[in-house]
Motif scaffolding. Structure first.
Motif, PDB file in Angstrom:
ATOM      1  N   GLU A 177     -10.577  20.133 -97.982  1.00  0.00           N
ATOM      2  CA  GLU A 177     -10.925  18.710 -97.855  1.00  0.00           C
ATOM      3  C   GLU A 177     -10.937  18.274 -96.395  1.00  0.00           C
ATOM      4  OE1 GLU A 177      -9.281  19.496-101.850  1.00  0.00           O
ATOM      5  OE2 GLU A 177      -8.566  19.894 -99.809  1.00  0.00           O
ATOM      6  N   LEU A 178      -9.928  18.709 -95.635  1.00  0.00           N
ATOM      7  CA  LEU A 178      -9.890  18.288 -94.238  1.00  0.00           C
ATOM      8  C   LEU A 178     -10.980  18.975 -93.434  1.00  0.00           C
ATOM      9  CD1 LEU A 178      -8.427  16.424 -92.321  1.00  0.00           C
ATOM     10  CD2 LEU A 178      -7.034  18.358 -91.597  1.00  0.00           C
ATOM     11  N   ARG A 179     -11.266  20.218 -93.747  1.00  0.00           N
ATOM     12  CA  ARG A 179     -12.350  20.905 -93.030  1.00  0.00           C
ATOM     13  C   ARG A 179     -13.686  20.214 -93.300  1.00  0.00           C
ATOM     14  NH1 ARG A 179     -10.844  25.895 -90.811  1.00  0.00           N
ATOM     15  NH2 ARG A 179     -13.010  26.557 -90.710  1.00  0.00           N
ATOM     16  N   ARG A 180     -13.890  19.760 -94.533  1.00  0.00           N
ATOM     17  CA  ARG A 180     -15.124  19.019 -94.830  1.00  0.00           C
ATOM     18  C   ARG A 180     -15.140  17.687 -94.090  1.00  0.00           C
ATOM     19  NH1 ARG A 180     -14.183  20.362-100.279  1.00  0.00           N
ATOM     20  NH2 ARG A 180     -13.866  18.166-100.797  1.00  0.00           N
ATOM     21  N   ALA A 181     -13.979  17.037 -94.007  1.00  0.00           N
ATOM     22  CA  ALA A 181     -13.897  15.761 -93.302  1.00  0.00           C
ATOM     23  C   ALA A 181     -14.202  15.946 -91.815  1.00  0.00           C
ATOM     24  CB  ALA A 181     -12.511  15.142 -93.479  1.00  0.00           C
ATOM     25  N   LEU A 182     -13.691  17.017 -91.232  1.00  0.00           N
ATOM     26  CA  LEU A 182     -13.954  17.289 -89.818  1.00  0.00           C
ATOM     27  C   LEU A 182     -15.432  17.603 -89.590  1.00  0.00           C
ATOM     28  CD1 LEU A 182     -10.803  19.466 -89.083  1.00  0.00           C
ATOM     29  CD2 LEU A 182     -11.298  17.231 -88.079  1.00  0.00           C
ATOM     30  N   ALA A 183     -16.013  18.387 -90.507  1.00  0.00           N
ATOM     31  CA  ALA A 183     -17.436  18.720 -90.366  1.00  0.00           C
ATOM     32  C   ALA A 183     -18.300  17.472 -90.493  1.00  0.00           C
ATOM     33  CB  ALA A 183     -17.833  19.754 -91.423  1.00  0.00           C
ATOM     34  N   ALA A 184     -17.959  16.591 -91.432  1.00  0.00           N
ATOM     35  CA  ALA A 184     -18.720  15.360 -91.603  1.00  0.00           C
ATOM     36  C   ALA A 184     -18.567  14.456 -90.386  1.00  0.00           C
ATOM     37  CB  ALA A 184     -18.260  14.631 -92.860  1.00  0.00           C
ATOM     38  N   THR A 185     -17.375  14.381 -89.835  1.00  0.00           N
ATOM     39  CA  THR A 185     -17.150  13.559 -88.647  1.00  0.00           C
ATOM     40  C   THR A 185     -17.978  14.074 -87.484  1.00  0.00           C
ATOM     41  OG1 THR A 185     -14.891  13.078 -89.376  1.00  0.00           O
ATOM     42  CG2 THR A 185     -15.392  12.704 -87.050  1.00  0.00           C
ATOM     43  N   GLU A 186     -17.997  15.385 -87.296  1.00  0.00           N
ATOM     44  CA  GLU A 186     -18.781  15.955 -86.195  1.00  0.00           C
ATOM     45  C   GLU A 186     -20.272  15.708 -86.400  1.00  0.00           C
ATOM     46  OE1 GLU A 186     -19.117  20.090 -83.610  1.00  0.00           O
ATOM     47  OE2 GLU A 186     -18.097  20.099 -85.546  1.00  0.00           O
ATOM     48  N   ARG A 187     -20.720  15.786 -87.641  1.00  0.00           N
ATOM     49  CA  ARG A 187     -22.149  15.585 -87.919  1.00  0.00           C
ATOM     50  C   ARG A 187     -22.585  14.149 -87.659  1.00  0.00           C
ATOM     51  NH1 ARG A 187     -21.917  16.427 -92.953  1.00  0.00           N
ATOM     52  NH2 ARG A 187     -22.425  14.347 -93.742  1.00  0.00           N
ATOM     53  N   LEU A 188     -21.668  13.202 -87.869  1.00  0.00           N
ATOM     54  CA  LEU A 188     -22.027  11.787 -87.795  1.00  0.00           C
ATOM     55  C   LEU A 188     -21.515  11.085 -86.545  1.00  0.00           C
ATOM     56  CD1 LEU A 188     -21.165  10.910 -91.510  1.00  0.00           C
ATOM     57  CD2 LEU A 188     -23.441  11.270 -90.563  1.00  0.00           C
ATOM     58  N   LEU A 189     -20.886  11.802 -85.628  1.00  0.00           N
ATOM     59  CA  LEU A 189     -20.178  11.127 -84.541  1.00  0.00           C
ATOM     60  C   LEU A 189     -21.090  10.356 -83.597  1.00  0.00           C
ATOM     61  CD1 LEU A 189     -20.598  12.963 -81.729  1.00  0.00           C
ATOM     62  CD2 LEU A 189     -18.894  14.392 -82.805  1.00  0.00           C
ATOM     63  N   GLY A 190     -22.389  10.641 -83.599  1.00  0.00           N
ATOM     64  CA  GLY A 190     -23.298   9.922 -82.718  1.00  0.00           C
ATOM     65  C   GLY A 190     -23.659   8.538 -83.217  1.00  0.00           C
ATOM     66  N   GLY A 191     -23.287   8.200 -84.450  1.00  0.00           N
ATOM     67  CA  GLY A 191     -23.624   6.903 -85.023  1.00  0.00           C
ATOM     68  C   GLY A 191     -22.402   6.055 -85.260  1.00  0.00           C
ATOM     69  N   GLU A 192     -22.572   5.068 -86.124  1.00  0.00           N
ATOM     70  CA  GLU A 192     -21.464   4.150 -86.432  1.00  0.00           C
ATOM     71  C   GLU A 192     -20.679   4.678 -87.634  1.00  0.00           C
ATOM     72  OE1 GLU A 192     -22.974   0.231 -86.919  1.00  0.00           O
ATOM     73  OE2 GLU A 192     -23.805   0.124 -84.885  1.00  0.00           O
ATOM     74  N   VAL A 193     -20.031   5.803 -87.438  1.00  0.00           N
ATOM     75  CA  VAL A 193     -19.278   6.433 -88.511  1.00  0.00           C
ATOM     76  C   VAL A 193     -17.953   5.700 -88.712  1.00  0.00           C
ATOM     77  CG1 VAL A 193     -18.305   8.098 -86.877  1.00  0.00           C
ATOM     78  CG2 VAL A 193     -18.277   8.611 -89.321  1.00  0.00           C
ATOM     79  N   THR A 194     -17.532   5.562 -89.971  1.00  0.00           N
ATOM     80  CA  THR A 194     -16.244   4.930 -90.281  1.00  0.00           C
ATOM     81  C   THR A 194     -15.381   5.902 -91.077  1.00  0.00           C
ATOM     82  OG1 THR A 194     -16.878   3.992 -92.426  1.00  0.00           O
ATOM     83  CG2 THR A 194     -17.412   2.699 -90.432  1.00  0.00           C
ATOM     84  N   PHE A 195     -14.087   5.661 -91.032  1.00  0.00           N
ATOM     85  CA  PHE A 195     -13.148   6.511 -91.760  1.00  0.00           C
ATOM     86  C   PHE A 195     -13.403   6.411 -93.259  1.00  0.00           C
ATOM     87  CE2 PHE A 195      -8.754   7.276 -93.458  1.00  0.00           C
ATOM     88  CZ  PHE A 195      -8.726   8.625 -93.150  1.00  0.00           C
ATOM     89  N   GLU A 196     -13.745   5.233 -93.728  1.00  0.00           N
ATOM     90  CA  GLU A 196     -14.030   5.048 -95.150  1.00  0.00           C
ATOM     91  C   GLU A 196     -15.242   5.879 -95.577  1.00  0.00           C
ATOM     92  OE1 GLU A 196     -11.289   2.203 -93.780  1.00  0.00           O
ATOM     93  OE2 GLU A 196     -13.309   2.639 -93.008  1.00  0.00           O
ATOM     94  N   ASP A 197     -16.254   5.976 -94.699  1.00  0.00           N
ATOM     95  CA  ASP A 197     -17.422   6.815 -94.999  1.00  0.00           C
ATOM     96  C   ASP A 197     -17.012   8.273 -95.169  1.00  0.00           C
ATOM     97  OD1 ASP A 197     -19.069   4.600 -94.770  1.00  0.00           O
ATOM     98  OD2 ASP A 197     -19.595   5.009 -92.670  1.00  0.00           O
ATOM     99  N   ILE A 198     -16.163   8.745 -94.266  1.00  0.00           N
ATOM    100  CA  ILE A 198     -15.735  10.150 -94.310  1.00  0.00           C
ATOM    101  C   ILE A 198     -14.899  10.411 -95.557  1.00  0.00           C
ATOM    102  CG2 ILE A 198     -14.455  11.947 -93.117  1.00  0.00           C
ATOM    103  CD1 ILE A 198     -17.079  11.092 -91.753  1.00  0.00           C
ATOM    104  N   ALA A 199     -13.993   9.499 -95.886  1.00  0.00           N
ATOM    105  CA  ALA A 199     -13.157   9.667 -97.074  1.00  0.00           C
ATOM    106  C   ALA A 199     -14.012   9.729 -98.336  1.00  0.00           C
ATOM    107  CB  ALA A 199     -12.141   8.526 -97.165  1.00  0.00           C
ATOM    108  N   ALA A 200     -15.022   8.857 -98.404  1.00  0.00           N
ATOM    109  CA  ALA A 200     -15.902   8.850 -99.571  1.00  0.00           C
ATOM    110  C   ALA A 200     -16.684  10.155 -99.671  1.00  0.00           C
ATOM    111  CB  ALA A 200     -16.849   7.657 -99.486  1.00  0.00           C
ATOM    112  N   GLU A 201     -17.106  10.700 -98.528  1.00  0.00           N
ATOM    113  CA  GLU A 201     -17.902  11.925 -98.548  1.00  0.00           C
ATOM    114  C   GLU A 201     -17.092  13.110 -99.058  1.00  0.00           C
ATOM    115  OE1 GLU A 201     -20.682  14.621 -95.567  1.00  0.00           O
ATOM    116  OE2 GLU A 201     -20.664  12.438 -95.443  1.00  0.00           O
ATOM    117  N   VAL A 202     -15.804  13.159 -98.761  1.00  0.00           N
ATOM    118  CA  VAL A 202     -14.989  14.288 -99.214  1.00  0.00           C
ATOM    119  C   VAL A 202     -14.275  14.004-100.527  1.00  0.00           C
ATOM    120  CG1 VAL A 202     -14.659  15.094 -96.852  1.00  0.00           C
ATOM    121  CG2 VAL A 202     -12.953  13.591 -97.875  1.00  0.00           C
ATOM    122  N   GLY A 203     -14.438  12.801-101.076  1.00  0.00           N
ATOM    123  CA  GLY A 203     -13.875  12.479-102.379  1.00  0.00           C
ATOM    124  C   GLY A 203     -12.395  12.188-102.387  1.00  0.00           C
TER     125      GLY A 203
END
Length: 250
Positions: free
Chosen positions: A147-173
């Motif tokens: 779960e954390l590895r997916r969260a880190l990968a999603a954060t890295e993929r989206l870091l150029g935009g307006e990424v939020t913690f809630e978005d990352i949590a939702a993506e990893v379930g």
């Protein structure tokens, strides 16, 4: 018998992660481009201003996000003492970079090293072993749980935009509170602190890879203020982006 120390200079195309393990102490540097390393639950970026010192037999994951030229040195364990740590990433100073360049004249061979070359390799080991006692703080956790590895990968993929913690949590379930607990337990950092480090690392990669203006890089990695970007970069590296870029340019 292969030399007790030799240089390895080669250009590689971009390629995904693969395991690297050698039977010598390995000073891994990039003279152009960048390398990504992952080991011991952490990840690093190596532009030309930085190096990794890896103990003989220690496995690491290496990926190449863009074409890279390496100028690395391998030391027989009998030639020098063991490194201060199994794996250390640190900034190269001008003396270390000059010695890496000087040692590049002696590659792998069955011929013994001349006395001058032995002196240069010994000096390089002394300098870089000392630098390795002060590891670079610019490191990102790799995560242990899926779960954390997916969260880190999603954060890295989206870091150029307006990424939020809630978005990352939702993506990893996971609920935000549960994911926050994973970050604290597995990394010792908050998600915001990890995001900040990822943005600085991405900026380091861009600074090493071309001549894009610092302002453009700041916006590309997710900052809307150049002053905020400069402050974050300086807090983690000890230098401004302009100073950092100058440190690994000829």
């Amino acid at each position: 018998m292969t030399r007790e120390a030799y240089s390895f200079v080669r250009t590689f195309p971009a390629e995904p992660a693969r395991e690297l393990r050698v039977d010598r102490h390995y000073l891994l540097c990039a003279s152009a481009g960048t390398l990504r390393l992952e080991a011991q639950g952490q990840a690093w970026l190596l532009p030309p201003a930085r190096a990794a010192l890896i103990e003989a037999g220690r496995p690491i994951q290496v990926s190449i996000p863009q074409p890279v030229t390496t100028a690395s040195v391998l030391f027989d364990p009998a030639f020098t003492a063991a490194p201060p740590s199994p794996l250390t990433v640190f900034d190269l100073d001008p003396l270390a970079r000059a010695l890496v360049g000087e040692c590049a004249a002696w590659g792998e061979s069955d011929e013994p090293l001349p006395a001058y070359a032995r002196t240069m390799f010994a000096a390089l080991a002394a300098v870089t072993w000392r630098l390795a006692e002060r590891p670079s703080p610019v490191v990102v956790p790799a995560g242990r749980s899926p779960e954390l590895r997916r969260a880190l990968a999603a954060t890295e993929r989206l870091l150029g935009g307006e990424v939020t913690f809630e978005d990352i949590a939702a993506e990893v379930g996971l609920a935000p509170r549960s994911l926050a607990r994973r970050f604290a337990q597995e990394t010792g950092l908050t998600w915001q602190a990890v995001l900040r480090r990822m943005r600085v690392l991405r900026a380091v990669e861009e600074l090493a890879g071309g001549d894009a203006p610092v302002t453009r890089i700041a916006y590309a990695v997710g900052y809307t203020s150049l002053s905020a970007f400069n402050t974050a970069f300086r807090d983690l590296t000890g230098r401004t982006p302009t100073q950092y870029r100058a440190s690994f340019r000829p």
